[in-house]
Design an enzyme around this catalytic site. Structure first.
Site, PDB file in Angstrom:
ATOM      1  N   GLU A 116       0.825  -1.205   0.000  1.00 47.02           N
ATOM      2  CA  GLU A 116       0.000   0.000   0.000  1.00 47.02           C
ATOM      3  C   GLU A 116       0.868   1.268   0.000  1.00 47.02           C
ATOM      4  OE1 GLU A 116      -3.017  -0.228  -0.629  1.00 47.02           O
ATOM      5  OE2 GLU A 116      -3.810  -2.072   0.246  1.00 47.02           O
ATOM      6  N   HIS A 140      -2.456   1.842   8.407  1.00 47.55           N
ATOM      7  CA  HIS A 140      -3.567   1.088   7.814  1.00 47.55           C
ATOM      8  C   HIS A 140      -3.767  -0.185   8.614  1.00 47.55           C
ATOM      9  CE1 HIS A 140      -6.103  -1.053   5.080  1.00 47.55           C
ATOM     10  NE2 HIS A 140      -5.161  -1.900   4.711  1.00 47.55           N
ATOM     11  N   HIS A 142      -6.746  -3.513   9.663  1.00 50.33           N
ATOM     12  CA  HIS A 142      -7.982  -4.234   9.330  1.00 50.33           C
ATOM     13  C   HIS A 142      -8.833  -4.322  10.596  1.00 50.33           C
ATOM     14  CE1 HIS A 142      -5.882  -6.344   5.657  1.00 50.33           C
ATOM     15  NE2 HIS A 142      -5.962  -5.034   5.550  1.00 50.33           N
ATOM     16  N   GLU A 170     -16.194  10.333  23.836  1.00 52.06           N
ATOM     17  CA  GLU A 170     -14.867  10.839  23.469  1.00 52.06           C
ATOM     18  C   GLU A 170     -14.731  11.114  21.970  1.00 52.06           C
ATOM     19  OE1 GLU A 170     -11.868  11.297  25.509  1.00 52.06           O
ATOM     20  OE2 GLU A 170     -13.551  11.453  26.892  1.00 52.06           O
ATOM     21  N   HIS A 211     -12.778  -3.468   4.088  1.00 52.75           N
ATOM     22  CA  HIS A 211     -11.329  -3.695   4.119  1.00 52.75           C
ATOM     23  C   HIS A 211     -10.680  -3.203   5.422  1.00 52.75           C
ATOM     24  CE1 HIS A 211      -7.295  -3.484   1.721  1.00 52.75           C
ATOM     25  NE2 HIS A 211      -7.059  -3.554   3.009  1.00 52.75           N
TER      26      HIS A 211
HETATM   27  O1  2HA Z   1      -0.602  -5.383   3.624  1.00 53.73           O
HETATM   28  O2  2HA Z   1      -3.383  -4.694   4.219  1.00 53.73           O
HETATM   29  O3  2HA Z   1      -4.267  -3.621   2.024  1.00 53.73           O
HETATM   30  C1  2HA Z   1      -1.749  -6.005   3.198  1.00 53.73           C
HETATM   31  C2  2HA Z   1      -2.867  -5.075   3.197  1.00 53.73           C
HETATM   32  C3  2HA Z   1      -3.327  -4.617   1.895  1.00 53.73           C
HETATM   33 ZN    ZN Z   2      -5.321  -3.857   3.981  1.00 56.33          ZN
END
Ligand code: 2HA
Ligand code: ZN
Length: 274
Positions: A116, A140, A142, A170, A211
């Site tokens: 990413e 990032h 998940h 909050e 995602h």
């Molecule tokens: O690194 O999270 O979006 C793997 C991911 C792709």
């Molecule tokens: Zn991801």
């Protein structure tokens, strides 16, 4: 002394491990980048081993020319960062045109920065501008409950922002500017990088439908805290839905205004109704 004694590398490793322990980084899921301060680059430089040629990117940014980033490795598992950081993270240098990178430390068994990286890079360029250079971290993850909500709520900035503001007191203090939402798109693509960075001009956090999430901030604490707060609010909202009990009271729009006034934050009015 080793590079692992520097505060910046310690902080980066700790954040990867914190995210893994939250359950946000199954397998190779998620990625983290940090734009280094000049002083931090100087501290790490004695350990640099410049490998390889410059690699051209699908994106470019003049305001990131010459910067150094710490990045998780593509296909690497957050779970392993704390055990073998030198094989799972790296430091990359950006060239003077802001369109290519080269690895200067880490990924000793081979590899490249996160898949990413285009999204991280585009987010760094817009957040650096939007915050007068304050933003250094792009993260990032998940995040389970936020992902779940993207199946049952309309994918608009307003619905997600207001729902999450109302899910824990909050929230309006932690993300008074709101959250953006990107519809489902192919991960790792230039298209999702551009769509995300457009929203990042306005927001410090963006949800990727089905995602996960991107969060940005000036340091590891604030950025991790932002991700954690948003995800926790989503978890509370889901718990309420799953309780099978009707909602008989909530935080009203006027309550949200009161919080903003008391804490001196500028709450984005566009997300409130009445
Ligand atoms: O690194 O999270 O979006 C793997 C991911 C792709
Ligand atoms: Zn991801």
């Amino acid at each position: 002394m080793s590079i692992f004694d520097t505060e910046v590398i310690k902080g980066f490793i700790r954040m990867c491990n914190d995210g893994f322990e939250q359950g946000w980084h199954e397998r190779n899921g998620g990625n983290l980048t940090y734009r280094m301060r000049t002083q931090e680059v100087l501290q790490c430089k004695p350990y640099f081993k410049v490998k390889g040629e410059w690699t051209k990117m699908s994106v470019s940014a003049k305001n990131l020319a010459g910067e150094h980033f710490i990045s998780t490795g593509s296909g690497k598992f957050f779970r392993n960062v704390i055990l073998e950081p030198q094989n799972n993270i790296c430091i990359v240098e950006i060239n003077s045109d802001g369109d290519s990178y080269r690895i200067v430390w880490g990924l000793e068994n081979g590899g490249v920065p996160t898949s990413e990286f285009p999204s991280h890079f585009m987010n760094h360029t817009v957040r650096k501008d939007a915050t007068n250079g304050e933003t250094r971290v792009i993260y990032h993850a998940h995040t389970t409950s936020v992902i779940a909500l993207t199946y049952i709520l309309p994918l608009t900035d307003k619905v997600f922002t207001r729902t999450l503001w109302q899910s824990a007191t909050e929230c309006p203090v932690v993300f008074p500017g709101g959250i953006g939402v990107v519809e489902w798109m192919v991960p790792g693509s230039t298209e999702i990088a551009i769509a995300t960075s457009k929203l990042m001009k306005k927001y410090d956090a963006v949800i990727w439908a089905h995602h996960g999430m991107f969060a940005s901030g000036p340091d590891f604490d604030i950025t991790f805290g932002l991700m954690h707060t948003i995800e926790k609010a989503a978890e509370i909202y889901l718990n309420v839905l799953q309780s099978n009990r009707p909602v008989i009271q909530t935080i009203t729009d006027n309550n949200l205004r009161e919080i903003a006034k008391y804490f001196g934050v500028n709450l984005a009015e566009e997300f409130l109704d009445n």
